[in-house]
Design an enzyme around this catalytic site. Structure first.
Site: not given
Length: 500
Positions: A264, A269, A276, A287, A348, A350
């Site tokens: 990933k 993010d 967030k 991330d 996001e 996944r």
């Protein structure tokens, strides 16, 4: 990145210079080569070890400046504890410990790789050298001024005195490439997001061509043609276009199915529309820790000429909240044709993995596949920062990952997957939804990923607690840890390389 330490091997007969490092056991005994190097200072050292709280315990240290009778300027004694309790991983730790003691030392350092009972083996000496390099790493390229008290980098020339120089060099050569891979991964995680966006990440991954890795970069047009709607939906709110990078190393038998690794790579993010909170958001530059690990791993495999066919694939996006961003309530169509309702745009990772996993499964038909992702905060609630979460559809692969995790110190803990959890991601409007609510968050994320791997033996490693901001250790003082490179390199070496 600062990796200015130089590590080499010399015979025991070499006269020590600068700082001398020797090992003793919990009986405060030294080996023959160490005793010879100590020479006339042996009495001073003996008194120091018996009057100090040192005791020779494993990884304990005693620092003596200019001991009388020693030609070296400084002496460091490292405790090795009881010989019967020594483990292979201890030598990596000892390398880190002594590197911490000589940090800021810009001169020569001689380490006598000997225990009281015998010289260290070539593998043990190689682990010692690896630990020195890993602890010496420092990321400070953006600091223009250094303050008093700042952790200083290690610039020393370290020579490790061994019984067999040629054997030690041979043992260290592959380990050194693995350390390079870890440093590559750490650098990527530590970079600021305005510097490391998807296109730049892809460019850096393409540097692996230098060590013989084949590189293919899929741009937005190519991914659109392939139908990667899940991945592209995540990145549609960013001014930085998304990328997928495919890395291929062909070191095994021609035509043999590869082992595959998927990462990933959310380069930043914000959470998207489901934004967030501001506190700690700066850490979301990390991330992409899974993608960083895959790049570092592929470098290690290629540089050490691993006898395996391997594929690394990383999905690179930014999750940003502009007027074109994905919304809660959207339904995206993945490359597999399965549809996903977006409940929370901050779930996001996944979505990125779903398309890349499917692409690798169908295109390369791997014998095993492992994905890595800083996927859920829920795994940190469950396991903290000492273990990564392991989810798998294959018991043998899980057992192998658990075993090499213990061996390398990059530990994993198996978590459940079961059909009963599937109902938590059922959607009224699509084939599934991208989050299952409050409970079992890391499990429901893995349940979703499992739908994109067919029957491939597969494992998902949730490294949210271990890839960044994990507690500092004897071999890592960096925010970005490079977690997973040693783990997966050992997995390949022990179970999937062709034995010739």
């Amino acid at each position: 990145m600062i990796d200015a330490v130089k590590v080499g091997f010399v015979p025991f007969s070499t006269a020590p210079r600068g700082t001398l490092v020797v090992f003793c056991d919990d009986a405060l005994k030294f080996g023959r080569a160490a005793s010879k190097a100590l020479g006339a200072s042996a009495g001073v050292v003996k008194r120091a070890t018996t009057t100090n709280q040192f005791k020779g315990k494993s990884a304990a240290t005693l620092d003596i400046l200019a001991p009388e009778g020693l030609k070296a300027d400084r002496l460091i004694v490292v405790g090795a504890g009881k010989a019967s309790a020594l483990k292979g991983s201890d030598f990596l730790k000892y390398g880190g410990v002594l590197a911490g003691k000589i940090r800021g030392d810009n001169g020569a350092v001689t380490v006598i790789a000997e225990l009281p009972s015998a010289a260290m083996s070539p593998d043990q000496s190689a682990s010692l050298a690896s630990g020195i390099r890993l602890r010496a790493y420092k990321f400070d390229r953006y600091k223009t001024r250094k303050k008093d008290g700042d952790d200083t980098a290690l610039h020393a020339n370290v020579t490790i005195a061994v019984a067999d120089v040629a054997a030690a060099k041979k043992a260290f050569a592959p380990d050194n490439h693995v350390v390079d891979g870890i440093i590559i991964a750490r650098d990527l995680v530590n970079e600021p997001p305005n510097v490391l966006y998807p296109e730049e990440f892809a460019r850096r991954a393409s540097r692996l061509r230098r060590v013989g890795v084949g590189i293919d970069i899929l741009d937005v047009k190519a991914m659109t043609k392939l139908g990667m709607g899940a991945l592209l939906g995540v990145g549609q709110g960013s001014a930085r276009p998304s990328r997928t990078v495919i890395m291929r190393w062909n070191g095994g038998k021609k035509g043999e199915p590869p082992v595959a690794f998927v990462g990933k790579g959310v380069c930043f993010d914000t959470g998207g529309i489901s934004i967030k909170s501001a506190g700690g958001m700066e850490e979301m530059k990390g991330d992409m820790g899974g993608a960083a690990c895959v790049v570092g791993l592929m470098h290690a495999l290629a540089a050490r000429k691993a006898k395996v066919n391997a594929v690394g694939a990383i999905g690179l996006v930014e999750n940003m909240p502009d007027g074109n961003a994905q919304r809660p309530g959207d339904i995206v169509t993945s490359m597999s044709g399965q549809t996903i309702e977006i409940i929370n745009t901050d779930a996001e990772g996944r979505l990125v993995l779903a398309d890349v996993l499917w692409y690798v499964t169908r295109k390369f038909k791997p014998k095993v596949m492992v994905d890595l992702a800083t996927l859920t905060g829920a795994i940190m609630v469950a396991l903290g920062t000492e273990h990564a979460g392991l989810f798998s559809n294959n018991d043998q692969l899980s057992e192998r990952l658990t075993k090499v995790g213990i061996e390398t110190g990059e530990r994993v803990w198996r978590m459940p997957l079961a059909p009963e959890y599937d109902k938590l991601i059922d959607s009224q409007f699509a084939d599934m939804k991208n989050t299952g609510g409050r409970y079992g968050g890391s499990i429901t994320a893995a349940q979703l990923l499992q739908r994109f791997v067919d029957d491939t033996p597969w494992a998902h490693l949730d490294i949210a607690g271990t890839a960044m901001g994990a507690p500092k250790s004897d071999i890592n003082q960096s925010w970005g840890s490079g977690f997973g490179v040693r783990l997966l390199d050992r997995l390949v070496a022990e179970y999937y390389e062709t034995k010739r």
